[in-house]
Design a protein around this motif. Structure first.
Motif, PDB file in Angstrom:
ATOM      1  N   LEU A  54      33.557  58.221 -32.465  1.00 14.98           N
ATOM      2  CA  LEU A  54      32.153  58.399 -32.124  1.00 14.98           C
ATOM      3  C   LEU A  54      31.280  57.716 -33.180  1.00 14.98           C
ATOM      4  CD1 LEU A  54      32.111  62.194 -31.166  1.00 14.98           C
ATOM      5  CD2 LEU A  54      32.100  60.252 -29.590  1.00 14.98           C
ATOM      6  N   GLU A  55      30.257  57.025 -32.752  1.00 19.55           N
ATOM      7  CA  GLU A  55      29.372  56.346 -33.690  1.00 19.55           C
ATOM      8  C   GLU A  55      28.538  57.359 -34.471  1.00 19.55           C
ATOM      9  OE1 GLU A  55      25.938  52.838 -33.820  1.00 19.55           O
ATOM     10  OE2 GLU A  55      26.706  53.549 -31.891  1.00 19.55           O
ATOM     11  N   GLY A  56      28.483  57.174 -35.797  1.00 19.29           N
ATOM     12  CA  GLY A  56      27.608  57.961 -36.639  1.00 19.29           C
ATOM     13  C   GLY A  56      28.054  59.388 -36.902  1.00 19.29           C
ATOM     14  N   GLU A  57      29.281  59.722 -36.554  1.00 18.82           N
ATOM     15  CA  GLU A  57      29.769  61.091 -36.735  1.00 18.82           C
ATOM     16  C   GLU A  57      30.397  61.258 -38.117  1.00 18.82           C
ATOM     17  OE1 GLU A  57      29.650  64.342 -36.457  1.00 18.82           O
ATOM     18  OE2 GLU A  57      29.625  64.050 -34.280  1.00 18.82           O
ATOM     19  N   THR A  58      30.412  62.491 -38.615  1.00 19.52           N
ATOM     20  CA  THR A  58      31.048  62.789 -39.896  1.00 19.52           C
ATOM     21  C   THR A  58      32.567  62.761 -39.757  1.00 19.52           C
ATOM     22  OG1 THR A  58      31.124  65.160 -39.445  1.00 19.52           O
ATOM     23  CG2 THR A  58      29.127  64.292 -40.524  1.00 19.52           C
ATOM     24  N   THR A  59      33.266  62.829 -40.895  1.00 20.94           N
ATOM     25  CA  THR A  59      34.727  62.845 -40.855  1.00 20.94           C
ATOM     26  C   THR A  59      35.241  64.035 -40.060  1.00 20.94           C
ATOM     27  OG1 THR A  59      34.940  61.663 -42.957  1.00 20.94           O
ATOM     28  CG2 THR A  59      36.824  62.987 -42.259  1.00 20.94           C
ATOM     29  N   PRO A 115      36.264  51.673 -37.842  1.00 19.68           N
ATOM     30  CA  PRO A 115      35.212  51.880 -38.849  1.00 19.68           C
ATOM     31  C   PRO A 115      34.425  53.174 -38.629  1.00 19.68           C
ATOM     32  CG  PRO A 115      35.241  49.594 -38.124  1.00 19.68           C
ATOM     33  CD  PRO A 115      36.156  50.350 -37.207  1.00 19.68           C
ATOM     34  N   TRP A 116      34.156  53.524 -37.376  1.00 27.25           N
ATOM     35  CA  TRP A 116      33.468  54.788 -37.084  1.00 27.25           C
ATOM     36  C   TRP A 116      34.386  55.964 -37.402  1.00 27.25           C
ATOM     37  CZ3 TRP A 116      31.292  53.555 -31.512  1.00 27.25           C
ATOM     38  CH2 TRP A 116      30.325  52.531 -31.630  1.00 27.25           C
ATOM     39  N   MET A 117      35.659  55.837 -37.011  1.00 29.38           N
ATOM     40  CA  MET A 117      36.629  56.901 -37.249  1.00 29.38           C
ATOM     41  C   MET A 117      36.756  57.184 -38.748  1.00 29.38           C
ATOM     42  SD  MET A 117      40.492  57.121 -35.666  1.00 29.38           S
ATOM     43  CE  MET A 117      39.869  56.939 -33.983  1.00 29.38           C
ATOM     44  N   ALA A 118      36.651  56.119 -39.535  1.00 32.35           N
ATOM     45  CA  ALA A 118      36.771  56.244 -40.987  1.00 32.35           C
ATOM     46  C   ALA A 118      35.463  56.671 -41.639  1.00 32.35           C
ATOM     47  CB  ALA A 118      37.232  54.915 -41.579  1.00 32.35           C
ATOM     48  N   ALA A 119      34.409  56.797 -40.834  1.00 36.84           N
ATOM     49  CA  ALA A 119      33.071  57.125 -41.353  1.00 36.84           C
ATOM     50  C   ALA A 119      32.664  56.136 -42.441  1.00 36.84           C
ATOM     51  CB  ALA A 119      33.040  58.555 -41.889  1.00 36.84           C
ATOM     52  N   CYS A 146      41.507  48.892 -34.024  1.00 38.31           N
ATOM     53  CA  CYS A 146      40.475  48.083 -33.383  1.00 38.31           C
ATOM     54  C   CYS A 146      39.098  48.451 -33.923  1.00 38.31           C
ATOM     55  CB  CYS A 146      40.531  48.324 -31.869  1.00 38.31           C
ATOM     56  SG  CYS A 146      39.262  47.481 -30.910  1.00 38.31           S
ATOM     57  N   GLY A 147      38.225  47.451 -34.076  1.00 35.41           N
ATOM     58  CA  GLY A 147      36.882  47.744 -34.546  1.00 35.41           C
ATOM     59  C   GLY A 147      35.906  46.614 -34.320  1.00 35.41           C
ATOM     60  N   SER A 148      34.627  46.988 -34.219  1.00 33.42           N
ATOM     61  CA  SER A 148      33.565  46.007 -34.004  1.00 33.42           C
ATOM     62  C   SER A 148      32.901  45.565 -35.298  1.00 33.42           C
ATOM     63  CB  SER A 148      32.487  46.596 -33.082  1.00 33.42           C
ATOM     64  OG  SER A 148      33.016  46.905 -31.818  1.00 33.42           O
ATOM     65  N   VAL A 149      33.030  46.361 -36.357  1.00 28.82           N
ATOM     66  CA  VAL A 149      32.388  46.015 -37.624  1.00 28.82           C
ATOM     67  C   VAL A 149      33.304  45.052 -38.355  1.00 28.82           C
ATOM     68  CG1 VAL A 149      31.365  46.892 -39.752  1.00 28.82           C
ATOM     69  CG2 VAL A 149      31.309  48.282 -37.677  1.00 28.82           C
ATOM     70  N   ALA A 150      33.024  43.753 -38.187  1.00 32.34           N
ATOM     71  CA  ALA A 150      33.927  42.720 -38.698  1.00 32.34           C
ATOM     72  C   ALA A 150      34.144  42.832 -40.195  1.00 32.34           C
ATOM     73  CB  ALA A 150      33.392  41.332 -38.336  1.00 32.34           C
ATOM     74  N   GLN A 243      26.602  47.489 -35.775  1.00 38.38           N
ATOM     75  CA  GLN A 243      27.676  46.646 -36.313  1.00 38.38           C
ATOM     76  C   GLN A 243      27.634  46.492 -37.829  1.00 38.38           C
ATOM     77  OE1 GLN A 243      28.010  42.815 -34.477  1.00 38.38           O
ATOM     78  NE2 GLN A 243      29.914  42.331 -35.512  1.00 38.38           N
ATOM     79  N   PHE A 244      26.459  46.512 -38.420  1.00 37.22           N
ATOM     80  CA  PHE A 244      26.346  46.214 -39.838  1.00 37.22           C
ATOM     81  C   PHE A 244      25.804  47.407 -40.626  1.00 37.22           C
ATOM     82  CE2 PHE A 244      25.641  42.070 -37.644  1.00 37.22           C
ATOM     83  CZ  PHE A 244      26.797  41.442 -38.083  1.00 37.22           C
ATOM     84  N   ARG A 245      26.328  47.587 -41.841  1.00 35.56           N
ATOM     85  CA  ARG A 245      25.888  48.699 -42.689  1.00 35.56           C
ATOM     86  C   ARG A 245      24.503  48.428 -43.279  1.00 35.56           C
ATOM     87  NH1 ARG A 245      30.261  51.013 -46.761  1.00 35.56           N
ATOM     88  NH2 ARG A 245      28.616  52.588 -46.855  1.00 35.56           N
ATOM     89  N   GLU A 246      24.146  47.152 -43.382  1.00 37.15           N
ATOM     90  CA  GLU A 246      22.828  46.783 -43.899  1.00 37.15           C
ATOM     91  C   GLU A 246      22.091  45.954 -42.843  1.00 37.15           C
ATOM     92  OE1 GLU A 246      23.138  45.800 -48.407  1.00 37.15           O
ATOM     93  OE2 GLU A 246      25.036  45.189 -47.512  1.00 37.15           O
ATOM     94  N   PRO A 247      21.747  46.564 -41.724  1.00 31.88           N
ATOM     95  CA  PRO A 247      21.186  45.812 -40.601  1.00 31.88           C
ATOM     96  C   PRO A 247      19.917  45.046 -40.946  1.00 31.88           C
ATOM     97  CG  PRO A 247      20.865  48.178 -40.299  1.00 31.88           C
ATOM     98  CD  PRO A 247      21.820  48.014 -41.425  1.00 31.88           C
ATOM     99  N   ARG A 248      19.079  45.612 -41.811  1.00 33.41           N
ATOM    100  CA  ARG A 248      17.816  44.941 -42.137  1.00 33.41           C
ATOM    101  C   ARG A 248      18.050  43.626 -42.870  1.00 33.41           C
ATOM    102  NH1 ARG A 248      13.875  49.981 -44.061  1.00 33.41           N
ATOM    103  NH2 ARG A 248      13.905  51.094 -42.051  1.00 33.41           N
ATOM    104  N   VAL A 249      19.074  43.591 -43.711  1.00 35.41           N
ATOM    105  CA  VAL A 249      19.399  42.348 -44.431  1.00 35.41           C
ATOM    106  C   VAL A 249      19.855  41.285 -43.442  1.00 35.41           C
ATOM    107  CG1 VAL A 249      20.894  41.292 -46.161  1.00 35.41           C
ATOM    108  CG2 VAL A 249      20.012  43.600 -46.521  1.00 35.41           C
ATOM    109  N   TYR A 250      20.744  41.678 -42.523  1.00 39.89           N
ATOM    110  CA  TYR A 250      21.249  40.722 -41.539  1.00 39.89           C
ATOM    111  C   TYR A 250      20.126  40.250 -40.606  1.00 39.89           C
ATOM    112  CZ  TYR A 250      26.028  41.738 -42.974  1.00 39.89           C
ATOM    113  OH  TYR A 250      27.183  41.848 -43.694  1.00 39.89           O
ATOM    114  N   LEU A 251      19.251  41.162 -40.211  1.00 41.62           N
ATOM    115  CA  LEU A 251      18.139  40.789 -39.341  1.00 41.62           C
ATOM    116  C   LEU A 251      17.167  39.856 -40.055  1.00 41.62           C
ATOM    117  CD1 LEU A 251      17.497  44.175 -37.521  1.00 41.62           C
ATOM    118  CD2 LEU A 251      18.119  42.012 -36.429  1.00 41.62           C
TER     119      LEU A 251
END
Length: 349
Positions: A54-59, A115-119, A146-150, A243-251
């Motif tokens: 699940l996206e954004g969930e705790t461990t 990546p989500w599973m690993a929080a 499998c993961g989307s966060v490259a 997808q990115f931990r620092e979305p504002r930087v990438y944007l």
């Protein structure tokens, strides 16, 4: 309907039929069809277990969700009264109940959105390494991560000390080829119209699946991109924030590259991001996600300082040219022909 991906399916089936255990790493940008690929590959396999994070969930939230999925795939009443406190307890249970069973059939364990599973933390990867080395290897297992966060999948999985040298197959899933995209769109629309869709949405399967083949190109564009409730209206923001931990930087980088082609030093100067390893890593992650591409003169080496960067994703190009400048108009309009009005026939592939 599943189409294409013949090469990737062959790679997965070859790994499944091998006489050894397999640790597969599959990654790629969101919406590119990673989960669909694995599910289609495993559709007739007898011992297949899938777990989606699940996206954004705790461990603990991830562990609870994992347990709920276990209940649906394993007939064991004890799962109704137990709550696992950590990943070690989860994988110990999974090992004893599923993966240690002697069987001629290879067991497939699919962990989707790792990546989500690993929080976002590497600890889960280290735990997986321990169980792979000590409990799952040599038990006729095919583990698919499998993961989307490259950036996470490459840095913390493929290149991590934990799993380094253990991966037997790596797949970076990319967009559909023009032939695959045309196959997905079928024969209801002309080749010219199919090409128009690909020029807007590229080869991203999830985008192409939103197209209503009973409507014209203009009707679909108005419905998906130029109406207040259009599903593609907020897609750019959703992609970067998921997808990115620092979305504002990438944007910030993308906001510059929408204006043309820039070198590393030019990007650094205009975004005020140091041109060292940090910026290079941001750019590399964007390239892996097929958001941008780098261009090197043919007479220069790959490591040339003459390398420049520009947008590569078709929808990003379309979004910044036609949607972003008109967002307020789109959000307030009731017109059903806003695409035609705002593009003024300038969209003419």
């Amino acid at each position: 309907m599943f189409v294409g991906r013949k090469n990737e399916l062959k790679l997965l089936n070859d790994a499944y039929r091998s006489g050894k255990d397999e640790l597969v790493v599959l990654y790629g940008r969101p919406r590119i069809g990673k989960s669909s690929l694995v599910k289609y590959f495993a559709r007739k396999k007898k011992a297949y277990y899938e777990f989606e994070a699940l996206e954004g969930e705790t461990t603990q939230g991830q562990i609870d969700h994992f347990t709920e999925q276990l209940k649906k795939q394993i007939d064991d009443p004890i799962l109704d009264s137990v709550r696992f406190a950590n990943w070690e307890q989860v994988f110990t249970y999974l090992t004893q109940k599923v993966l240690k069973r002697r069987s001629k059939v290879k067991k497939i364990l699919f962990l989707d959105e790792l990546p989500w599973m690993a929080a976002g933390r590497i600890r889960l990867v280290s735990i997986l390494k321990y169980y792979w080395d000590n409990h799952w290897k040599d038990k006729h297992v095919m583990l698919i991560l499998c993961g989307s966060v490259a950036s996470f999948m490459v840095k913390k999985v493929l290149h991590s000390n934990a799993l380094y040298g253990r991966t037997t197959l790596e797949i970076l899933l990319k967009g559909f080829s023009p032939e695959e995209a045309a196959c997905l769109l079928g024969r209801k629309r002309s080749r010219e119209e199919a090409l128009n869709y690909q020029l807007v949405f590229g080869g991203v399967p999830k985008y192409l699946e939103q197209i209503n083949l009973n409507r014209s190109f203009n009707q679909n564009m108005n419905r998906l991109c130029f109406s207040p409730h259009g599903i593609m209206l907020k897609e750019v923001e959703r992609i970067f924030y998921s997808q990115f931990r620092e979305p504002r930087v990438y944007l910030k980088i993308i906001d510059l590259l929408k204006n043309g082609i820039f070198s590393l030093s030019e990007i650094s100067a205009q975004t005020r991001i140091a041109s060292g390893g940090g910026l290079k890593q941001y750019l590399k992650n964007l390239e892996r996600a097929e958001m941008i591409r780098s261009i090197v003169p043919f007479d220069r080496s790959r490591n040339s300082k003459f390398r420049k960067y520009t947008l590569a994703d078709e929808f990003l190009v379309f979004f910044f040219q036609y949607i972003e400048p008109n967002l307020r108009t789109i959000e307030e309009s009731t017109s059903r022909r806003l695409f035609e009005t705002l593009t003024h026939n300038s969209f003419n592939p």
